[in-house]
Motif scaffolding. Structure first.
Motif, PDB file in Angstrom:
ATOM      1  N   PRO A 201       0.763  -1.347  -0.051  1.00 27.12           N
ATOM      2  CA  PRO A 201       0.016   0.184  -0.156  1.00 27.12           C
ATOM      3  C   PRO A 201       0.898   1.294  -0.075  1.00 27.12           C
ATOM      4  N   ASN A 202       0.523   2.278  -0.877  1.00 34.95           N
ATOM      5  CA  ASN A 202       1.125   3.535  -0.735  1.00 34.95           C
ATOM      6  C   ASN A 202       2.385   3.528  -1.403  1.00 34.95           C
ATOM      7  N   ALA A 203       2.795   2.230  -2.061  1.00 38.28           N
ATOM      8  CA  ALA A 203       3.958   2.455  -2.961  1.00 38.28           C
ATOM      9  C   ALA A 203       4.119   3.401  -4.030  1.00 38.28           C
ATOM     10  N   GLY A 225      -4.136   1.787   1.251  1.00 35.10           N
ATOM     11  CA  GLY A 225      -5.105   1.402   0.951  1.00 35.10           C
ATOM     12  C   GLY A 225      -6.125   1.987   0.221  1.00 35.10           C
ATOM     13  N   THR A 227      -6.506   2.094  -3.205  1.00 35.60           N
ATOM     14  CA  THR A 227      -7.074   1.296  -4.322  1.00 35.60           C
ATOM     15  C   THR A 227      -7.682   0.037  -3.806  1.00 35.60           C
ATOM     16  N   ALA A 248      -4.848  -3.141  -5.790  1.00 33.23           N
ATOM     17  CA  ALA A 248      -4.791  -2.993  -4.466  1.00 33.23           C
ATOM     18  C   ALA A 248      -3.710  -3.393  -3.875  1.00 33.23           C
ATOM     19  N   LYS A 304       9.155   6.667  -6.709  1.00 34.70           N
ATOM     20  CA  LYS A 304       9.554   7.812  -5.723  1.00 34.70           C
ATOM     21  C   LYS A 304      10.829   8.201  -5.823  1.00 34.70           C
ATOM     22  N   ASP A 306      12.643  10.647  -7.115  1.00 28.59           N
ATOM     23  CA  ASP A 306      12.809  12.007  -6.658  1.00 28.59           C
ATOM     24  C   ASP A 306      13.083  12.231  -5.098  1.00 28.59           C
ATOM     25  N   ALA A 329       7.053   9.250 -10.671  1.00 27.75           N
ATOM     26  CA  ALA A 329       5.717   9.437 -11.221  1.00 27.75           C
ATOM     27  C   ALA A 329       5.927  10.900 -11.164  1.00 27.75           C
ATOM     28  N   ARG A 330       6.344  11.526 -10.207  1.00 33.11           N
ATOM     29  CA  ARG A 330       6.148  12.809  -9.812  1.00 33.11           C
ATOM     30  C   ARG A 330       6.983  13.748 -10.890  1.00 33.11           C
TER      31      ARG A 330
HETATM   32  N1  GTP Z   1       7.308  12.109  -4.047  1.00 33.62           N
HETATM   33  C1  GTP Z   1       6.871  11.021  -4.809  1.00 33.62           C
HETATM   34  N2  GTP Z   1       5.699  10.744  -4.197  1.00 33.62           N
HETATM   35  C2  GTP Z   1       4.938   9.855  -5.023  1.00 33.62           C
HETATM   36  C3  GTP Z   1       5.407   9.307  -6.031  1.00 33.62           C
HETATM   37  N3  GTP Z   1       4.381   8.536  -6.537  1.00 33.62           N
HETATM   38  C4  GTP Z   1       3.412   8.413  -5.619  1.00 33.62           C
HETATM   39  N4  GTP Z   1       3.862   9.466  -4.481  1.00 33.62           N
HETATM   40  C5  GTP Z   1       2.676   9.576  -3.319  1.00 33.62           C
HETATM   41  O1  GTP Z   1       2.715   8.486  -2.597  1.00 33.62           O
HETATM   42  C6  GTP Z   1       1.463   8.347  -2.081  1.00 33.62           C
HETATM   43  C7  GTP Z   1       0.642   6.991  -2.313  1.00 33.62           C
HETATM   44  O2  GTP Z   1       0.408   7.029  -3.905  1.00 33.62           O
HETATM   45  P1  GTP Z   1      -0.578   6.119  -4.669  1.00 33.62           P
HETATM   46  O3  GTP Z   1      -0.236   6.225  -5.954  1.00 33.62           O
HETATM   47  O4  GTP Z   1      -1.832   6.328  -4.173  1.00 33.62           O
HETATM   48  O5  GTP Z   1       0.105   4.654  -4.180  1.00 33.62           O
HETATM   49  P2  GTP Z   1      -0.613   3.209  -4.285  1.00 33.62           P
HETATM   50  O6  GTP Z   1       0.506   2.176  -4.377  1.00 33.62           O
HETATM   51  O7  GTP Z   1      -1.610   3.296  -5.246  1.00 33.62           O
HETATM   52  O8  GTP Z   1      -1.381   3.075  -2.942  1.00 33.62           O
HETATM   53  P3  GTP Z   1      -2.614   1.751  -2.403  1.00 33.62           P
HETATM   54  O9  GTP Z   1      -3.798   2.348  -3.545  1.00 33.62           O
HETATM   55  O10 GTP Z   1      -3.252   2.510  -1.285  1.00 33.62           O
HETATM   56  O11 GTP Z   1      -2.128   0.646  -2.354  1.00 33.62           O
HETATM   57  C8  GTP Z   1       0.593   9.567  -2.496  1.00 33.62           C
HETATM   58  O12 GTP Z   1       0.626  10.305  -1.621  1.00 33.62           O
HETATM   59  C9  GTP Z   1       1.389  10.091  -3.779  1.00 33.62           C
HETATM   60  O13 GTP Z   1       1.478  11.319  -4.030  1.00 33.62           O
HETATM   61  C10 GTP Z   1       6.486  10.079  -6.626  1.00 33.62           C
HETATM   62  O14 GTP Z   1       6.999   9.516  -7.776  1.00 33.62           O
HETATM   63  N5  GTP Z   1       7.141  10.690  -5.920  1.00 33.62           N
END
Ligand code: GTP
Ligand code: MG
Length: 397
Positions: A201-203, A225, A227, A248, A304, A306, A329-330
């Motif tokens: 989650p949050n990756a 969590g 997705t 997810a 991430k 960056d 992705a940012r």
């Molecule tokens: N600095 C930075 N933050 C990022 C990057 N990609 C995603 N984030 C942050 O990481 C957090 C989670 O991003 P999501 O893309 O929702 O992550 P997920 O893996 O889909 O999470 P779940 O759906 O909860 O499993 C968000 O606050 C995003 O803004 C990135 O490349 N750089």
């Protein structure tokens, strides 16, 4: 006697007009019942008439109708407004009248002039897939097949095996083997490779999903969590078609909805052609590296990039051993490289020319494999030819 057949020639969805083509002996009687021209008088060939389309006692829509006489009965083009209601109702009325709906690629045959030969089966299959193409090289591959490239090669092989004209067996065998080697490429054109995003989650899976697609499709938040369901979209990398899915985040959970999402993610990973396993540099590196190492057909991706912690994650031995791609992705860093790696790893990888002749349906591959097996087992060439000839047998209803 030709039964009533009809096809919707325009796409589904809200549109200015929807065009139907109807053919068969019952067309005349059908029009007498369904269409009331504003100006009285018989419908004459090639004349466009305006009037009311009737649904029982009420008027369903305004319509333009044009009829043509053919050897096999009357043909009518009916255009109505392209609303879901009118289109759905007209389809129902035509079916109730005994009409058989045709798929878009069959409708192509419905549209050609009576003298022209219909598509052979392999070409008709290519035409159906050309209509569904969404990537440039996919459209070009199927256009080549619609022009007859695959069906000509199959027929020529069949004739050679029957000795018309006689050809050296080794050369024929090699041509069959070449087509079989190209099968994964052709199959991927018909059924685009499935690429799944997997990870904790949050990756950053959903953010990367959106970045790879180039649009904001999935919801992103800092809440782990986010997705729950599997989200899939058609994607185009290097002008080639893919199917990209977000999933997810994998973690133990008591929430039944989240559990169901995790189960779907795991199922999808088994069916996927390529799994991008994300490693969040701020997460538990050991657990994430273990997951990435355990997934078949996986590509490890450190997300991430960056963030300050990314460099340390990339140089940690466990992660480095996975030869991960680093992406943000940012900022967009590493995204083009990851797209290229996906293409390379897929059945499209290493193929320079999209307009090559390749089997694209499982049944083509099965027939070629049976032909090769017959040649290998020393059965007669005629038996091997029969396996290819069976490809043109009509489809079982
Ligand atoms: N600095 C930075 N933050 C990022 C990057 N990609 C995603 N984030 C942050 O990481 C957090 C989670 O991003 P999501 O893309 O929702 O992550 P997920 O893996 O889909 O999470 P779940 O759906 O909860 O499993 C968000 O606050 C995003 O803004 C990135 O490349 N750089
Ligand atoms: Mg997500």
């Amino acid at each position: 006697v030709t039964g009533l057949r009809f096809a919707r020639l325009t796409a589904r969805g809200e549109a200015a007009v929807a065009l139907f083509r109807v053919r068969g002996e019952a067309t005349e009687e059908l029009l007498a019942r369904l269409f009331r021209p504003r100006r009285a008088g018989p419908l004459r060939a090639d004349e466009v008439r305006f009037g009311a389309l009737l649904d029982g006692d009420s008027v369903l829509d305004e319509a333009l109708v044009r009829v043509r006489r053919r050897e096999d009965g009357l043909e009518a083009d009916i255009s109505v407004h392209g609303s879901a209601w009118v289109v759905g109702r007209l389809e129902a009325l035509l079916s109730e009248a005994g009409g058989r709906p045709l798929a878009p690629h069959e409708a192509w045959d419905l549209g050609r002039s009576s003298g022209a030969a219909p598509d052979d089966r392999v070409t008709a299959e290519a035409r159906g897939l050309l209509l569904g193409a969404y990537a440039a090289l996919q459209a070009s591959f199927f256009l080549h097949a619609v022009e007859g490239s695959l069906s000509r090669e199959l027929r020529s092989l069949e004739r050679s095996l029957r000795g018309e004209p006689p050809a050296p067996p080794a050369a024929v065998h090699e041509r069959v083997a070449t087509l079989l080697r190209r099968a994964p490429f052709g199959r991927a054109m018909a059924k685009p490779p499935a690429v799944l995003l997997l990870g904790a989650p949050n990756a950053g899976k959903s953010t990367l999903f959106n970045a790879l697609l180039g649009e904001s499709r999935a919801i992103v938040s800092e809440q782990p969590g986010t997705t729950r369901d599997l989200v899939s979209e058609a994607a185009v990398f290097a002008d080639l078609p893919f199917r990209l899915s977000d999933s997810a985040g994998i973690r133990p959970s008591r929430d039944p909805v989240e559990q169901a999402g995790v189960a779907r993610a795991k199922d999808a990973a088994e069916g996927a052609d390529i799994v991008l396993v994300l490693i969040d540099p701020e997460g538990d590196l050991l657990a994430q590296a273990r997951l990435a190492a355990s997934v078949p057909r996986g590509i490890a991706v450190v997300s991430k990039a960056d963030l300050a912690g990314a460099a340390a994650a990339l140089s940690s031995g466990l992660v480095a051993a996975l030869r991960p791609s680093a992406v943000s992705a940012r900022t967009g860093e590493g995204i083009p490289g990851l797209r290229a790696r996906i293409v390379d790893r897929s059945a499209f990888g290493g193929v320079a020319e999209a307009r090559q002749v390749a089997p694209f349906l499982e049944r083509h591959v099965a027939a070629l494999a049976a032909c090769e097996a017959a040649l290998r087992a020393g059965r007669t060439n005629a038996a091997a030819a029969g396996e290819l000839g069976a490809l043109e047998a009509p489809e079982k209803p």
